[in-house]
Design an enzyme around this catalytic site. Sequence first.
Site: not given
Length: 548
Positions: A203, A209, A264-265, A350, A381, A503
């Site tokens: 954005k 990252e 964003g999500r 979030e 399992h 951050k």
Amino acid sequence: MTQETLPSWSALRAHYEQIRDERLRDWFAPANDPAPTRAERFTLGGGGLTIDFSKNRVTGETLGLLTQLARDAGVEARRDAVFAGDIVNPTEGRAALHTALRSLDPSAPHHQQIAAERAKMTAFANQVREGKWRGYSGKPIRHIVNIGIGGSDLGPKMVCHALHHLADPQISTHFVSNVDGADLSRVLEKIDAETTLAIIVSKTFTTLETMTNARSLRDWIVHSGCPEEELHRHFVGVSANPEEVVRFGIAKDNVFEMWDWVGGRYSLWSAVGLSIMLSVGPENFDALLAGAAGMDDHFRDAPLETNLPVLMALLGIWYRDIFASQSVLVAPYSEALHYLPSYLQQLEMESNGKSARLDGKPVSEATAAIIWGEPGTNGQHAFFQMLHQGPTLIPIDFIAVLTPEHRLVGHHAKLLANCFAQSEALMLGRTLEEARKVAGPGKEDLAPHLSFPGNRPSTTILLDALTPAALGALIALYEQKVLVQAAIWNINPFDQYGVELGKVLGKVVEADLEAAAGSDAAGKHDSSTAALIARARALLAPSTPPAR
């Protein structure tokens, strides 16, 4: 008025005391389950999905009290405000219009702007898929590398994996998110610079990252032989900050827009989903949007009593706040939905992992549950032992696709059998008396180890087939569930300030890690952090450029 002061909240707690010791297996017993059966009464459809709520620890009275809570908390008004484009993210002064991205209504907010951007996406995707968009050496694109993190990675990755059976077989789609160089390095081993197209999704276009990975990939492509002036053939950007995209070196015509009124999500429906469109094609991307829009219509129009996202949300409130359950397991019995649990982790935790109400005061009840999961049958399992016999109550969302997307014979019936049997076993359990019979004569001491408490609640979500439309509806179901829960908790599900402090401190720590020998970080940090920095600096080797 806050949640705990609502009359419906007090009534719900009193009701819980009345039924807390009731057992699901008794409610399903033939003598107590006349026609229409409990399964028929508690199985509902909407937006293209079918959901069986019958194995939850609720009665008709429970659901009546829960839906009254939703009304008292103003869920309908909050829902309508989102669709209208009102400011529903007050801390950032923004609307939350992810629903507009998939709306077919020309009167929806920003409709023309959204349609224009999607047309640009479609034209670009068709160029790439038809082999008309070529790399610097004239070869068509065969690898798509999506570089983003959080909502710029999880949603597109989840959808591309889920719809892999519809993907163009000539194009491979890769996702890089982790700043750990191993993530990008593994992708570099699989791709060819001459036929690679990178989509940089951020954005702000300043995300640590994402931009670190983007620069490393750009350097790798240049080192592989691409002239600087030809990089425009290999990079496009998706951002709300086009100036920064151009400053990075991406051609202005290669910039796709995202907007600050979409978090964003919630953004895979926008140009953030460009990797999806490139993988499965514009028609399938449109079908994904249409499926989500259908669930939006159901959420907006259906009465609360038969409204799937509302009921999903209310059951979450019931278990989180009344039963004090701390987590929810999402168990998709579909390998194609492998990344759905991790996508929902961000969406729910979030969004609703907040401790401050809209008015700034502390919340009075627990908010977001911990979301976790793994596809079946693998989980059986691993952690299903705890679900069956552990002391912790963990509600489960089973997700089953009734028609396979493959042609292998004999697999799908076994998969569905496991899914349906697990929910039945968790509900029924096994009494100590039944366990003694299983153990057999002379082995009565084994019975406690063979008994199961049962009464473990679950919801089963059914998709007829894993089509783009069904997947869109499933994602929208969970998005709207988040909104309903946020309205009841009176919190803002559209900001995410909790990701910022780490951050900020990370930049300080990074500077100290890379400082010249002899620099002292002790005065800037606590003793633990300073010691960690010192130990890392002693072993940290200089970064090396990626191998060609």
